[in-house]
Design a protein around this motif. Sequence first.
Motif, PDB file in Angstrom:
ATOM      1  N   GLU A   5       0.848  -1.198   0.062  1.00 34.79           N
ATOM      2  CA  GLU A   5       0.074   0.009   0.036  1.00 34.79           C
ATOM      3  C   GLU A   5       0.748   1.181   0.004  1.00 34.79           C
ATOM      4  OE1 GLU A   5      -3.445   2.147   2.562  1.00 34.79           O
ATOM      5  OE2 GLU A   5      -2.361   0.829   3.588  1.00 34.79           O
ATOM      6  N   ALA A   6       1.772   1.281   0.876  1.00 37.24           N
ATOM      7  CA  ALA A   6       2.724   2.390   0.959  1.00 37.24           C
ATOM      8  C   ALA A   6       3.682   2.726  -0.194  1.00 37.24           C
ATOM      9  CB  ALA A   6       3.745   2.253   2.140  1.00 37.24           C
ATOM     10  N   VAL A   7       3.957   1.727  -0.967  1.00 35.20           N
ATOM     11  CA  VAL A   7       4.535   1.744  -2.297  1.00 35.20           C
ATOM     12  C   VAL A   7       3.676   2.242  -3.263  1.00 35.20           C
ATOM     13  CG1 VAL A   7       6.168   0.605  -4.050  1.00 35.20           C
ATOM     14  CG2 VAL A   7       6.628   0.018  -1.709  1.00 35.20           C
ATOM     15  N   MET A   8       2.463   1.904  -3.349  1.00 36.30           N
ATOM     16  CA  MET A   8       1.469   2.090  -4.390  1.00 36.30           C
ATOM     17  C   MET A   8       1.181   3.745  -4.305  1.00 36.30           C
ATOM     18  SD  MET A   8       1.021  -0.258  -6.693  1.00 36.30           S
ATOM     19  CE  MET A   8      -0.565   0.143  -7.386  1.00 36.30           C
ATOM     20  N   ARG A   9       0.708   4.101  -2.909  1.00 33.91           N
ATOM     21  CA  ARG A   9       0.582   5.393  -2.614  1.00 33.91           C
ATOM     22  C   ARG A   9       1.553   6.317  -3.236  1.00 33.91           C
ATOM     23  NH1 ARG A   9      -3.656   6.542   0.103  1.00 33.91           N
ATOM     24  NH2 ARG A   9      -2.774   8.679   0.722  1.00 33.91           N
ATOM     25  N   ALA A  10       2.986   6.046  -3.119  1.00 35.16           N
ATOM     26  CA  ALA A  10       3.984   6.704  -3.444  1.00 35.16           C
ATOM     27  C   ALA A  10       4.216   6.771  -4.760  1.00 35.16           C
ATOM     28  CB  ALA A  10       5.401   6.248  -2.737  1.00 35.16           C
ATOM     29  N   LEU A  11       3.981   5.638  -5.621  1.00 36.54           N
ATOM     30  CA  LEU A  11       4.068   5.600  -7.065  1.00 36.54           C
ATOM     31  C   LEU A  11       2.957   6.412  -7.743  1.00 36.54           C
ATOM     32  CD1 LEU A  11       4.890   1.819  -7.566  1.00 36.54           C
ATOM     33  CD2 LEU A  11       6.501   3.783  -8.161  1.00 36.54           C
ATOM     34  N   ALA A  12       1.928   6.279  -7.065  1.00 39.15           N
ATOM     35  CA  ALA A  12       0.748   7.131  -7.624  1.00 39.15           C
ATOM     36  C   ALA A  12       1.030   8.660  -7.550  1.00 39.15           C
ATOM     37  CB  ALA A  12      -0.512   6.867  -6.766  1.00 39.15           C
ATOM     38  N   GLY A  13       1.619   9.206  -6.459  1.00 35.45           N
ATOM     39  CA  GLY A  13       1.752  10.551  -6.221  1.00 35.45           C
ATOM     40  C   GLY A  13       2.911  11.102  -7.122  1.00 35.45           C
ATOM     41  N   ARG A  14       3.779  10.071  -7.417  1.00 29.16           N
ATOM     42  CA  ARG A  14       5.125  10.593  -8.480  1.00 29.16           C
ATOM     43  C   ARG A  14       4.411  10.403  -9.891  1.00 29.16           C
ATOM     44  NH1 ARG A  14       7.317  10.648 -12.265  1.00 29.16           N
ATOM     45  NH2 ARG A  14       9.595  10.406 -12.900  1.00 29.16           N
ATOM     46  N   LEU A  15       3.506   9.395 -10.192  1.00 29.79           N
ATOM     47  CA  LEU A  15       3.015   9.470 -11.691  1.00 29.79           C
ATOM     48  C   LEU A  15       1.675  10.227 -11.827  1.00 29.79           C
ATOM     49  CD1 LEU A  15       3.776   5.614 -11.831  1.00 29.79           C
ATOM     50  CD2 LEU A  15       5.149   7.389 -12.983  1.00 29.79           C
ATOM     51  N   GLY A  16       1.393  10.741 -10.772  1.00 32.02           N
ATOM     52  CA  GLY A  16      -0.032  11.744 -11.267  1.00 32.02           C
ATOM     53  C   GLY A  16      -1.431  10.971 -11.084  1.00 32.02           C
ATOM     54  N   HIS A  17      -1.319   9.824 -10.361  1.00 26.70           N
ATOM     55  CA  HIS A  17      -2.616   8.987 -10.172  1.00 26.70           C
ATOM     56  C   HIS A  17      -3.083   9.289  -8.466  1.00 26.70           C
ATOM     57  CE1 HIS A  17      -2.104   7.042 -14.182  1.00 26.70           C
ATOM     58  NE2 HIS A  17      -0.964   7.141 -13.750  1.00 26.70           N
ATOM     59  N   ASP A  18      -4.291   8.855  -8.530  1.00 26.59           N
ATOM     60  CA  ASP A  18      -5.032   8.698  -7.271  1.00 26.59           C
ATOM     61  C   ASP A  18      -4.370   7.906  -6.158  1.00 26.59           C
ATOM     62  OD1 ASP A  18      -6.799   8.632  -5.063  1.00 26.59           O
ATOM     63  OD2 ASP A  18      -8.507   8.804  -6.149  1.00 26.59           O
ATOM     64  N   PRO A  19      -3.808   8.691  -5.261  1.00 25.30           N
ATOM     65  CA  PRO A  19      -2.975   7.636  -4.292  1.00 25.30           C
ATOM     66  C   PRO A  19      -4.010   6.803  -3.341  1.00 25.30           C
ATOM     67  CG  PRO A  19      -2.197  10.085  -4.019  1.00 25.30           C
ATOM     68  CD  PRO A  19      -3.307   9.755  -4.921  1.00 25.30           C
ATOM     69  N   ASP A  20      -5.116   7.350  -3.055  1.00 26.24           N
ATOM     70  CA  ASP A  20      -6.066   6.536  -2.243  1.00 26.24           C
ATOM     71  C   ASP A  20      -6.504   5.316  -3.172  1.00 26.24           C
ATOM     72  OD1 ASP A  20      -6.112   8.370  -0.292  1.00 26.24           O
ATOM     73  OD2 ASP A  20      -7.825   9.403  -1.228  1.00 26.24           O
ATOM     74  N   VAL A  21      -6.812   5.348  -4.372  1.00 21.86           N
ATOM     75  CA  VAL A  21      -7.096   4.350  -5.064  1.00 21.86           C
ATOM     76  C   VAL A  21      -5.948   3.174  -5.169  1.00 21.86           C
ATOM     77  CG1 VAL A  21      -7.852   3.408  -7.542  1.00 21.86           C
ATOM     78  CG2 VAL A  21      -8.709   5.550  -6.399  1.00 21.86           C
ATOM     79  N   TRP A  22      -4.689   3.962  -5.742  1.00 18.77           N
ATOM     80  CA  TRP A  22      -3.496   3.149  -6.049  1.00 18.77           C
ATOM     81  C   TRP A  22      -3.155   2.491  -4.661  1.00 18.77           C
ATOM     82  CZ3 TRP A  22       0.615   3.639  -9.944  1.00 18.77           C
ATOM     83  CH2 TRP A  22      -0.036   4.047 -11.285  1.00 18.77           C
TER      84      TRP A  22
END
Length: 191
Positions: A32-49
């Motif tokens: 979850e933590a990694v996906m949130r960080a990736l979403a932030g870096r790539l411009g996607h929704d951190p909550d969904v990711w």
Amino acid sequence: MSVSPATRDAVVVLIDESVANENLRRHMRATEAVMRALAGRLGHDPDVWGLAGLAHDLDAEQTADDHTRHGALAAERLAGMGLPDELVHAVAAHNPATGAVAERPIDVALIAADQTTGLITAATLVRPDRSLTQVKLSSVRKRMREGAFARGVDRASILRCSELGLELDEFLAIALAAMQGIAAELGLAGE
């Protein structure tokens, strides 16, 4: 469509009911933590990711004897909760045996993050101090090249980070920093 904190709480309750193994729960939280960080870096929704990362192994214990259902059963349960289609699909697609194809950025990110958390955890556990906060990117990169180290980690899945437009070092740095931020929750704060 985003997800609310109440929705995340409902998924946590489902995990509490479905996942007994504490190490598996920690892996899910790391993902979850990694996906949130990736979403932030790539411009996607951190909550969904993030929720895709948290829920991806929801059915791991129930499907232990039938790997082809791993991810599919979790996806069904998450769809029944009304979660976004992209999240549900990513959970199914993180296991190629389900037949769901990893084609969206969230799908590829989940596959890469899932394996990366295992590599970083293993790199931490071989340290004498077992402290994630002391793990360096160079150590993770070295362990990535050592095929005999953490043999269960699929390095080809990690290398899919290039499909997200990320070089391996940047991807590993994002994942490492995300996990270091929750080291205590992962039981990897050192001895």
